[in-house]
Design a protein around this motif. Structure first.
Motif, PDB file in Angstrom:
ATOM      1  N   LYS A   1      20.547  41.318 108.996  1.00  0.00           N
ATOM      2  CA  LYS A   1      19.061  41.490 108.680  1.00  0.00           C
ATOM      3  C   LYS A   1      19.291  42.870 107.832  1.00  0.00           C
ATOM      4  N   PRO A   2      18.562  42.418 106.495  1.00  0.00           N
ATOM      5  CA  PRO A   2      17.706  43.713 105.788  1.00  0.00           C
ATOM      6  C   PRO A   2      17.105  44.289 106.680  1.00  0.00           C
ATOM      7  N   LYS A   3      16.996  46.222 106.102  1.00  0.00           N
ATOM      8  CA  LYS A   3      16.247  46.740 107.026  1.00  0.00           C
ATOM      9  C   LYS A   3      15.144  46.942 107.120  1.00  0.00           C
ATOM     10  N   GLN A   4      14.310  46.456 105.108  1.00  0.00           N
ATOM     11  CA  GLN A   4      13.555  45.807 105.042  1.00  0.00           C
ATOM     12  C   GLN A   4      12.941  44.911 103.904  1.00  0.00           C
ATOM     13  N   PRO A   5      11.676  44.646 103.653  1.00  0.00           N
ATOM     14  CA  PRO A   5      11.750  43.339 102.847  1.00  0.00           C
ATOM     15  C   PRO A   5      11.740  43.859 101.503  1.00  0.00           C
ATOM     16  N   LEU A   6      12.408  42.939 101.254  1.00  0.00           N
ATOM     17  CA  LEU A   6      12.629  42.425  99.995  1.00  0.00           C
ATOM     18  C   LEU A   6      11.876  42.216  99.028  1.00  0.00           C
ATOM     19  N   SER A   7      12.452  43.122  97.247  1.00  0.00           N
ATOM     20  CA  SER A   7      11.307  42.797  96.731  1.00  0.00           C
ATOM     21  C   SER A   7      11.820  42.082  95.729  1.00  0.00           C
ATOM     22  N   LEU A   8      10.655  41.088  94.646  1.00  0.00           N
ATOM     23  CA  LEU A   8      12.102  39.761  93.861  1.00  0.00           C
ATOM     24  C   LEU A   8      12.668  40.768  93.483  1.00  0.00           C
ATOM     25  N   ALA A   9      12.795  41.725  92.803  1.00  0.00           N
ATOM     26  CA  ALA A   9      13.738  42.442  91.799  1.00  0.00           C
ATOM     27  C   ALA A   9      14.678  42.924  92.991  1.00  0.00           C
ATOM     28  N   ASP A  10      14.930  42.837  94.106  1.00  0.00           N
ATOM     29  CA  ASP A  10      15.698  43.354  94.594  1.00  0.00           C
ATOM     30  C   ASP A  10      16.768  41.776  95.173  1.00  0.00           C
ATOM     31  N   HIS A  11      16.151  40.589  95.098  1.00  0.00           N
ATOM     32  CA  HIS A  11      16.034  39.182  94.963  1.00  0.00           C
ATOM     33  C   HIS A  11      17.376  39.080  93.856  1.00  0.00           C
ATOM     34  N   ARG A  12      16.110  39.294  93.220  1.00  0.00           N
ATOM     35  CA  ARG A  12      17.448  38.725  91.719  1.00  0.00           C
ATOM     36  C   ARG A  12      18.595  39.903  91.080  1.00  0.00           C
ATOM     37  N   LEU A  13      18.843  40.973  91.838  1.00  0.00           N
ATOM     38  CA  LEU A  13      19.708  41.805  91.539  1.00  0.00           C
ATOM     39  C   LEU A  13      20.293  41.238  92.466  1.00  0.00           C
ATOM     40  N   LEU A  14      20.475  40.719  93.936  1.00  0.00           N
ATOM     41  CA  LEU A  14      21.251  40.519  95.354  1.00  0.00           C
ATOM     42  C   LEU A  14      21.800  39.023  94.045  1.00  0.00           C
ATOM     43  N   ASP A  15      21.264  38.053  93.424  1.00  0.00           N
ATOM     44  CA  ASP A  15      21.252  37.203  93.117  1.00  0.00           C
ATOM     45  C   ASP A  15      23.123  37.349  92.474  1.00  0.00           C
ATOM     46  N   LEU A  16      22.580  37.960  91.817  1.00  0.00           N
ATOM     47  CA  LEU A  16      23.578  38.847  90.793  1.00  0.00           C
ATOM     48  C   LEU A  16      25.297  39.256  91.427  1.00  0.00           C
ATOM     49  N   VAL A  17      24.678  39.565  92.085  1.00  0.00           N
ATOM     50  CA  VAL A  17      26.427  40.191  93.196  1.00  0.00           C
ATOM     51  C   VAL A  17      26.770  39.382  93.658  1.00  0.00           C
ATOM     52  N   TRP A  18      26.326  38.614  94.440  1.00  0.00           N
ATOM     53  CA  TRP A  18      26.478  37.281  95.074  1.00  0.00           C
ATOM     54  C   TRP A  18      27.835  36.358  94.388  1.00  0.00           C
ATOM     55  N   SER A  19      27.250  36.337  93.159  1.00  0.00           N
ATOM     56  CA  SER A  19      27.457  34.968  91.892  1.00  0.00           C
ATOM     57  C   SER A  19      29.119  35.877  92.029  1.00  0.00           C
ATOM     58  N   ALA A  20      29.087  37.047  91.619  1.00  0.00           N
ATOM     59  CA  ALA A  20      30.598  37.442  90.797  1.00  0.00           C
ATOM     60  C   ALA A  20      31.015  38.914  91.650  1.00  0.00           C
ATOM     61  N   GLU A  21      30.874  39.128  92.938  1.00  0.00           N
ATOM     62  CA  GLU A  21      30.888  39.767  94.036  1.00  0.00           C
ATOM     63  C   GLU A  21      32.594  39.970  93.850  1.00  0.00           C
ATOM     64  N   PRO A  22      33.316  40.793  94.726  1.00  0.00           N
ATOM     65  CA  PRO A  22      33.280  42.414  93.894  1.00  0.00           C
ATOM     66  C   PRO A  22      32.905  42.304  92.308  1.00  0.00           C
ATOM     67  N   ILE A  23      32.142  43.691  92.029  1.00  0.00           N
ATOM     68  CA  ILE A  23      31.721  43.784  91.118  1.00  0.00           C
ATOM     69  C   ILE A  23      31.810  45.510  90.031  1.00  0.00           C
ATOM     70  N   SER A  24      32.483  45.639  89.282  1.00  0.00           N
ATOM     71  CA  SER A  24      31.722  47.314  88.891  1.00  0.00           C
ATOM     72  C   SER A  24      30.121  47.297  88.673  1.00  0.00           C
ATOM     73  N   SER A  25      29.950  48.566  89.031  1.00  0.00           N
ATOM     74  CA  SER A  25      28.909  48.580  89.177  1.00  0.00           C
ATOM     75  C   SER A  25      27.852  48.322  87.199  1.00  0.00           C
ATOM     76  N   PRO A  26      29.129  49.299  86.218  1.00  0.00           N
ATOM     77  CA  PRO A  26      28.627  49.392  85.114  1.00  0.00           C
ATOM     78  C   PRO A  26      28.821  47.777  84.408  1.00  0.00           C
ATOM     79  N   HIS A  27      29.354  46.573  85.143  1.00  0.00           N
ATOM     80  CA  HIS A  27      29.631  45.322  84.658  1.00  0.00           C
ATOM     81  C   HIS A  27      28.074  44.646  85.258  1.00  0.00           C
ATOM     82  N   LEU A  28      27.812  45.372  85.977  1.00  0.00           N
ATOM     83  CA  LEU A  28      26.853  45.020  86.518  1.00  0.00           C
ATOM     84  C   LEU A  28      25.598  45.060  85.772  1.00  0.00           C
ATOM     85  N   CYS A  29      25.492  45.867  85.593  1.00  0.00           N
ATOM     86  CA  CYS A  29      24.518  46.517  84.529  1.00  0.00           C
ATOM     87  C   CYS A  29      24.129  46.101  83.408  1.00  0.00           C
ATOM     88  N   LYS A  30      25.372  45.722  83.063  1.00  0.00           N
ATOM     89  CA  LYS A  30      25.834  44.414  81.903  1.00  0.00           C
ATOM     90  C   LYS A  30      25.288  43.518  81.893  1.00  0.00           C
TER      91      LYS A  30
END
Length: 122
Positions: A2-31
């Motif tokens: 379980k996450p250690k702290q509550p998640l913000s909307l921005a946290d959720h949005r980035l997690l959705d991207l990671v879940w759809s493409a992981e493992p993903i390089s951080s430069p590619h995630l930025c793009k």
């Protein structure tokens, strides 16, 4: 986990991207975040770091992977909303939706089916 702290909307949005493409390089995630969310590189790295601090992501050798799955995050979010807004009462939560008329007949049938399955398994 379980996450250690509550998640913000921005946290959720980035997690959705990671879940759809992981493992993903951080430069590619930025793009990807720039293309889909309109974020600048610095914003993405800030959210990556925050999610790492919350125990949700790992960024190792520029490869980002999740440490929590979507179902676990959804469950934690649901519990937080239930506790914060409805005093932990699931009946009060459901009553709020029913009073607002925002539950379709199909959704009501799905909820009934879930409750029956829950009763049979416990």
């Amino acid at each position: 986990m379980k996450p250690k702290q509550p998640l913000s909307l921005a946290d959720h949005r980035l997690l959705d991207l990671v879940w759809s493409a992981e493992p993903i390089s951080s430069p590619h995630l930025c793009k990807l975040a720039e293309e889909t969310l309109g974020w600048k590189r610095t914003t993405t790295y800030t959210v990556i770091k925050r999610l790492c601090d919350k125990g949700c992501l790992k960024n190792e050798a520029t490869i980002v992977t999740s440490l929590v799955d979507k179902a676990t995050v959804q469950q934690a979010d649901g519990q937080e909303v239930l506790q914060r807004s409805f005093g932990g009462s699931l009946p009060n939560f459901l009553a709020a939706f029913l009073r607002a008329g925002s539950v379709s007949d199909q959704e009501a049938a799905e909820i009934e089916k879930m409750l029956e399955e829950y009763k049979q398994s416990h």
